[in-house]
Scaffold this motif. Sequence first.
Motif, mmCIF file in Angstrom:
data_model
loop_
_atom_site.group_PDB
_atom_site.id
_atom_site.type_symbol
_atom_site.label_atom_id
_atom_site.label_comp_id
_atom_site.label_asym_id
_atom_site.label_seq_id
_atom_site.Cartn_x
_atom_site.Cartn_y
_atom_site.Cartn_z
ATOM 1 N N VAL A 116 0.885 -1.499 0.106
ATOM 2 C CA VAL A 116 0.084 -0.364 0.428
ATOM 3 C C VAL A 116 0.417 1.268 -0.534
ATOM 4 C CG1 VAL A 116 -0.418 0.189 2.691
ATOM 5 C CG2 VAL A 116 -1.943 1.330 1.467
ATOM 6 N N ILE A 117 0.464 2.340 -0.904
ATOM 7 C CA ILE A 117 0.934 3.836 -0.821
ATOM 8 C C ILE A 117 0.197 4.340 -0.065
ATOM 9 C CG2 ILE A 117 1.331 5.270 -2.177
ATOM 10 C CD1 ILE A 117 2.055 3.446 -5.131
ATOM 11 N N VAL A 118 1.176 5.258 0.532
ATOM 12 C CA VAL A 118 0.653 5.616 2.220
ATOM 13 C C VAL A 118 0.729 7.706 1.507
ATOM 14 C CG1 VAL A 118 0.570 5.920 4.658
ATOM 15 C CG2 VAL A 118 0.170 3.749 3.776
ATOM 16 N N THR A 119 0.155 8.154 2.154
ATOM 17 C CA THR A 119 0.451 9.289 1.571
ATOM 18 C C THR A 119 -0.287 10.926 3.706
ATOM 19 O OG1 THR A 119 0.444 11.984 0.546
ATOM 20 C CG2 THR A 119 -1.549 10.046 0.599
ATOM 21 N N THR A 120 0.764 12.107 3.268
ATOM 22 C CA THR A 120 -0.169 12.755 5.168
ATOM 23 C C THR A 120 -0.793 13.753 4.267
ATOM 24 O OG1 THR A 120 1.663 13.712 5.111
ATOM 25 C CG2 THR A 120 1.082 11.841 6.029
ATOM 26 N N ASN A 184 8.237 25.700 10.701
ATOM 27 C CA ASN A 184 8.831 24.195 9.952
ATOM 28 C C ASN A 184 7.919 23.744 11.133
ATOM 29 O OD1 ASN A 184 10.652 25.943 8.180
ATOM 30 N ND2 ASN A 184 11.783 25.659 9.568
ATOM 31 N N PRO A 185 6.914 22.615 9.578
ATOM 32 C CA PRO A 185 6.033 21.903 10.298
ATOM 33 C C PRO A 185 7.217 20.302 10.509
ATOM 34 C CG PRO A 185 5.341 22.009 7.804
ATOM 35 C CD PRO A 185 6.327 22.831 8.355
ATOM 36 N N ALA A 190 3.828 10.769 9.106
ATOM 37 C CA ALA A 190 5.051 10.456 8.397
ATOM 38 C C ALA A 190 5.916 10.151 8.522
ATOM 39 C CB ALA A 190 5.252 12.055 7.035
ATOM 40 N N ALA A 191 6.583 10.192 9.778
ATOM 41 C CA ALA A 191 7.620 9.978 10.362
ATOM 42 C C ALA A 191 7.559 8.355 11.068
ATOM 43 C CB ALA A 191 8.911 10.877 11.641
ATOM 44 N N GLU A 204 7.645 14.940 2.544
ATOM 45 C CA GLU A 204 6.505 14.495 3.702
ATOM 46 C C GLU A 204 6.834 15.064 4.751
ATOM 47 O OE1 GLU A 204 2.840 12.407 2.909
ATOM 48 O OE2 GLU A 204 3.152 12.423 0.734
ATOM 49 N N LEU A 205 7.686 14.601 5.610
ATOM 50 C CA LEU A 205 8.218 15.089 6.598
ATOM 51 C C LEU A 205 8.294 16.185 7.303
ATOM 52 C CD1 LEU A 205 11.585 12.532 6.857
ATOM 53 C CD2 LEU A 205 9.369 12.548 8.175
ATOM 54 N N HIS A 206 8.411 17.608 6.022
ATOM 55 C CA HIS A 206 8.488 18.738 6.494
ATOM 56 C C HIS A 206 6.786 19.368 5.559
ATOM 57 C CE1 HIS A 206 12.796 18.509 6.722
ATOM 58 N NE2 HIS A 206 12.842 17.474 6.101
#
Length: 221
Positions: A116-120, A184-185, A190-191, A204-206
């Motif tokens: 599965v491909i995941v995103t935030t 900065n987020p 994501a982590a 996406e970590l940022h």
Amino acid sequence: MVAVDIGSVKSPSKFAWAAFDVPIQDTIAEGKDPNSAVERLAVGLADDRQAVLLLESPMSIPVPDADDTGWRWLGRAREGEGNRPWSAGAGAGVLATGLAQTGWMLSRLAAATPEVIVTTQPDQWQAGRARLLLAEALVSGAGKPVAVAAGQHAADASAAGRALVERLRDGSPLASDVRCAPHNPLNLLAATALWAGLALNPGELHNDVLVIRVEPIPEHP
């Protein structure tokens, strides 16, 4: 879609989840443990379908610029949180609990659905570039629902899910109610997903996560 109210799993459980089948706002399943939440999420991802995991826990934090004065802004509320900052007692507590519980759930999910491909990022999910969207719910203050027979935690999970379903019904782009700007987020979702071994773009970590704030139910005359 599975909405989770993060909380202690020690009996009596303060953890609760509710599942929905968009665009219907009625709960189709619910539970009180992380394992059954992952099982339901895996069902939602079956047959190449898309799903959402919505977590009531701070999942991104603002980090000021690393200059001589940036430290003065450490621990400040995110834009849109109002008087319920992520760094206050309740927010900081559920953040720590949420990281552990989310890490466990995503690890279980990675074992069950390794492809599965995941995103935030909601735009990536709505464009079909990822099958699982990880997002945050904010259920507090005036937006907190009245407790149901199953308890306050079940009510919070259900309210968070209904709020997201409502926004998904018309297909409009999803916009976050809370942002780390102007700082900065640090994207904790994501982590955690990367730590669990899920396929997610490290960039996406940022980025900010999508935060759905539950609004109070209007009073009818």
